[in-house]
Design a protein around this motif. Structure first.
Motif, PDB file in Angstrom:
ATOM      1  N   ASP A 115       0.816  -1.217   0.000  1.00  0.00           N
ATOM      2  CA  ASP A 115       0.000   0.000   0.000  1.00  0.00           C
ATOM      3  C   ASP A 115       0.849   1.267   0.000  1.00  0.00           C
ATOM      4  OD1 ASP A 115       0.985  -0.178   2.559  1.00  0.00           O
ATOM      5  OD2 ASP A 115      -0.955  -0.069   3.559  1.00  0.00           O
ATOM      6  N   GLY A 116       2.169   1.145  -0.234  1.00  0.00           N
ATOM      7  CA  GLY A 116       3.028   2.307  -0.375  1.00  0.00           C
ATOM      8  C   GLY A 116       3.741   2.770   0.878  1.00  0.00           C
ATOM      9  N   ARG A 117       3.407   2.175   2.034  1.00  0.00           N
ATOM     10  CA  ARG A 117       4.092   2.559   3.269  1.00  0.00           C
ATOM     11  C   ARG A 117       5.519   2.020   3.257  1.00  0.00           C
ATOM     12  NH1 ARG A 117       0.522   0.231   7.797  1.00  0.00           N
ATOM     13  NH2 ARG A 117       0.284  -1.372   6.218  1.00  0.00           N
ATOM     14  N   LEU A 118       6.343   2.535   4.158  1.00  0.00           N
ATOM     15  CA  LEU A 118       7.723   2.082   4.274  1.00  0.00           C
ATOM     16  C   LEU A 118       7.872   1.163   5.479  1.00  0.00           C
ATOM     17  CD1 LEU A 118       9.454   5.483   3.528  1.00  0.00           C
ATOM     18  CD2 LEU A 118       9.491   3.460   2.066  1.00  0.00           C
ATOM     19  N   ALA A 119       8.655   0.096   5.307  1.00  0.00           N
ATOM     20  CA  ALA A 119       8.881  -0.863   6.387  1.00  0.00           C
ATOM     21  C   ALA A 119      10.307  -1.403   6.290  1.00  0.00           C
ATOM     22  CB  ALA A 119       7.881  -2.021   6.290  1.00  0.00           C
ATOM     23  N   VAL A 120      10.783  -1.942   7.394  1.00  0.00           N
ATOM     24  CA  VAL A 120      12.096  -2.585   7.414  1.00  0.00           C
ATOM     25  C   VAL A 120      12.019  -3.836   6.540  1.00  0.00           C
ATOM     26  CG1 VAL A 120      13.788  -3.713   8.910  1.00  0.00           C
ATOM     27  CG2 VAL A 120      12.542  -1.706   9.720  1.00  0.00           C
ATOM     28  N   PRO A 121      13.017  -4.097   5.678  1.00  0.00           N
ATOM     29  CA  PRO A 121      12.968  -5.295   4.835  1.00  0.00           C
ATOM     30  C   PRO A 121      12.767  -6.564   5.662  1.00  0.00           C
ATOM     31  CG  PRO A 121      14.790  -3.892   4.189  1.00  0.00           C
ATOM     32  CD  PRO A 121      14.227  -3.317   5.457  1.00  0.00           C
ATOM     33  N   GLY A 122      11.823  -7.397   5.257  1.00  0.00           N
ATOM     34  CA  GLY A 122      11.547  -8.655   5.934  1.00  0.00           C
ATOM     35  C   GLY A 122      10.616  -8.542   7.132  1.00  0.00           C
ATOM     36  N   ALA A 123      10.173  -7.341   7.468  1.00  0.00           N
ATOM     37  CA  ALA A 123       9.320  -7.156   8.651  1.00  0.00           C
ATOM     38  C   ALA A 123       7.903  -7.627   8.403  1.00  0.00           C
ATOM     39  CB  ALA A 123       9.312  -5.697   9.075  1.00  0.00           C
TER      40      ALA A 123
END
Length: 128
Positions: A115-123
């Protein structure tokens, strides 16, 4: 015996070539998040966006908010570059990348979710 001088010359030549590459570094100002603009002559202009920023992640979030506001105003630019305490932050379509130099390697820091949000890879795990 003749292999050593050839090998030494090869290493010396590779080191000399690496030293010739342009390697622009970001300024180190403690807690200052900056927007970086490449000028027509190839130089970089560093504009402070926010001061007293405690972490690189919060600086990246400020830059992402700035990118979204630019897009809402009709800007065709979908990517932007920032700097924080001597590191470059590249806000791109796939996520946030970090680099020690403007021209050098970039490393993934945050990825975009569906949905376009940012997250830590693999979270975020995908449900199958």
């Amino acid at each position: 015996m003749r292999l050593f001088p050839i090998l030494a010359a090869s290493v010396l030549a590779a080191t000399a070539l690496a030293g010739c590459e342009k390697q622009t570094r970001a300024p180190f100002e403690a807690g200052v998040c900056m927007h970086v603009i490449e000028q027509p002559d190839g130089t970089l202009k560093f504009n402070p966006v926010e001061r007293n920023v405690p972490s690189m992640e919060l600086c990246a979030a400020s830059l992402e908010g700035m990118r979204i506001r630019f897009m809402r105003l009709g800007s065709p630019t979908r990517e932007l570059t920032g700097a924080y305490q001597g590191k470059f932050i590249f806000v791109e379509k796939e996520g946030i990348y970090l680099g020690d130099t403007y021209e050098g390697a970039r490393f993934m820091s945050l990825v975009r979710t569906g949905d376009g949000r940012l997250a830590v890879p693999g979270a975020i795990r995908q449900v199958q």
